[in-house]
Write a protein that holds these residues in place. Structure first.
Motif, short mmCIF file in Angstrom:
data_model
loop_
_atom_site.label_atom_id
_atom_site.label_comp_id
_atom_site.label_asym_id
_atom_site.label_seq_id
_atom_site.Cartn_x
_atom_site.Cartn_y
_atom_site.Cartn_z
N VAL A 39 1.12 -1.15 0.20
CA VAL A 39 0.03 -0.07 0.02
C VAL A 39 0.94 1.38 -0.12
O VAL A 39 0.56 2.17 -0.72
CB VAL A 39 -1.11 -0.08 1.17
N PHE A 40 2.02 1.20 0.80
CA PHE A 40 2.74 2.27 0.75
C PHE A 40 3.59 2.61 -0.51
O PHE A 40 3.56 3.78 -1.01
CB PHE A 40 3.97 2.26 1.98
N SER A 45 4.55 5.70 -5.49
CA SER A 45 5.04 5.41 -7.08
C SER A 45 3.90 5.20 -7.98
O SER A 45 4.33 4.86 -9.00
CB SER A 45 6.17 4.34 -6.77
N GLY A 46 2.62 5.31 -7.37
CA GLY A 46 1.48 5.01 -8.55
C GLY A 46 1.16 3.50 -8.44
O GLY A 46 2.10 2.43 -7.80
N PRO A 47 0.07 3.11 -9.24
CA PRO A 47 -0.45 1.83 -9.13
C PRO A 47 0.27 1.08 -10.28
O PRO A 47 -0.04 -0.23 -10.51
CB PRO A 47 -2.00 2.05 -9.60
N GLU A 330 11.78 11.48 -4.76
CA GLU A 330 12.22 10.67 -3.87
C GLU A 330 12.34 11.52 -2.41
O GLU A 330 12.25 10.86 -1.31
CB GLU A 330 13.61 10.59 -4.18
N ALA A 331 12.32 12.92 -2.51
CA ALA A 331 12.26 13.76 -1.34
C ALA A 331 10.95 13.65 -0.87
O ALA A 331 10.74 13.53 0.52
CB ALA A 331 12.58 15.13 -1.68
N SER A 332 9.81 13.63 -1.65
CA SER A 332 8.35 13.47 -0.92
C SER A 332 8.24 11.94 -0.37
O SER A 332 7.57 11.77 0.59
CB SER A 332 7.42 13.58 -2.19
N MET A 333 9.11 10.91 -0.99
CA MET A 333 8.96 9.59 -0.44
C MET A 333 9.45 9.72 1.02
O MET A 333 9.18 8.55 1.84
CB MET A 333 9.89 8.58 -1.45
N SER A 334 10.85 10.03 0.87
CA SER A 334 11.55 10.04 2.15
C SER A 334 10.62 10.39 3.46
O SER A 334 10.78 10.34 4.48
CB SER A 334 12.91 10.66 2.08
#
Length: 345
Positions: A39-40, A45-47, A330-334
């Motif tokens: 789910v994360f 990163s989208g479906p 990547e920054a938003s992911m972190s």
């Protein structure tokens, strides 16, 4: 379960049932962990389905099949159906010609069903291990500066993965067909299944070792993109090494079980086979899934963006815009990173 004239119902649990119950609970934890990670990944990163999401789904499927197979065996064990499990030739009673006892008539089918139910998840665990190898290979490819086409390499790996999976599941289906069609030879075919699964585990490790040597030799002349990329690849390699060792342990253990003629579905009274099987599951299947999904999750599943960020600055303007976008993602992911087990309090 014993039913007497009084309304009291007695349910007895032996060591074998308790071991399967504990294993089912641990696999349930792994399944919940895999669901959270999937789910994360979809959120950040989208479906779109890639090898990393497919790896999580494969591990989750293996855990789910283990739970379902163990629950089925536990239910039959509690209901005392296990008392009818016996890998002995089905006997016929020549009463009134060729009449057959109903229990003996269904014995072969029951033995075959129990054998298949207990062995079913083994193939997908091997497939998950090979898929982890592909994720490692993609990371190894992205960790170095080279002129090779990553798309071409990935297509080649997916083709070989499809071929391996086709052979793996075809072998499993043929063996299971022989179990049901073997009649009185269930015990013989069961031994063949144990040897075959052991051989498939060891063969998969051998093929992974060949791929490891091939990639390291082919790309040894290319420098790493950065020190961080090299360190991240080392961590992913350690995860793959641990999975490889557990597959070797599992394959050798299945060979020992075959040589000593141990029937895990019908352990001897007072034997330690159920405890050994539980420890084997914890070491070879539960621990690898937890390590992959939790403690190495950030390294494995954020490697693409980290490697892209480490690319040299001598790029044309269009590539620079793409890098900036990836770095922003990547920054938003972190910032949205899910905490690990060690960080929860």
């Amino acid at each position: 379960m014993t039913l007497n004239s009084d309304p009291t119902v007695t349910i007895s649990l032996d060591l074998f049932t308790v071991s399967l119950l504990l294993a089912s609970l641990l696999f349930s934890f792994c399944l919940v962990l895999a669901k959270r990670k999937y789910v994360f990944l979809r959120r950040v990163s989208g479906p779109e389905l890639d090898t990393k999401k497919l790896l999580i789904l494969s591990a989750a499927t293996a855990c789910f099949l283990r739970i379902m197979s163990f629950v089925g065996v536990i239910a039959m064990d509690i209901a005392n159906v296990r008392a009818h499990y016996s890998l002995k030739p089905v006997s016929s009673h020549p009463e009134e010609g060729r009449a057959t006892n109903p229990t003996d008539k269904n014995q072969s089918f029951y033995d075959s069903a129990m054998t298949v139910l207990f062995d079913l998840p083994n193939a997908i665990v091997i497939s998950t291990y090979v898929l982890l190898t592909l994720v490692w290979a993609e990371s190894a490819l992205m960790s170095r500066m080279h002129t090779e086409s990553s798309v071409r390499w990935r297509k080649k790996w997916l083709v070989w993965y499809t071929i391996f999976n086709s052979g793996l599941y075809a072998t499993q289906i043929i063996l299971y067909f022989l179990i049901f069609a073997g009649g009185d030879s269930v015990a013989v075919v069961r031994n063949i299944v144990n040897v075959a699964m052991s051989g498939l585990n060891l063969s998969a490790v051998f093929l992974v070792f060949l791929l490891y040597l091939y990639l390291n030799v082919s790309f040894s002349g290319y420098p790493f993109r950065s020190q961080n990329a090299q360190e991240s690849l080392r961590k992913i390699s350690n995860v793959m090494l641990f999975w490889s060792l557990t597959r070797i342990v599992w394959g050798i253990s299945m060979l020992v079980i075959y040589i000593r003629d141990v029937d895990l579905l019908r352990p001897s009274e007072g034997g330690w086979a159920p405890i050994f099987f539980l420890l084997l599951l914890i070491l070879c299947e539960i621990a690898p899934v937890i390590i992959l999904m939790d403690y190495s999750f950030v390294t494995v599943f954020e490697f693409d963006s980290a490697a892209t960020r480490a690319m040299p600055s001598l790029q044309h303007s269009s590539s620079r815009l793409e890098i900036d976008q990836v770095v922003g993602d990547e920054a938003s992911m972190s910032t949205a990173r899910e905490p690990l087990l060690s960080e929860l309090s």
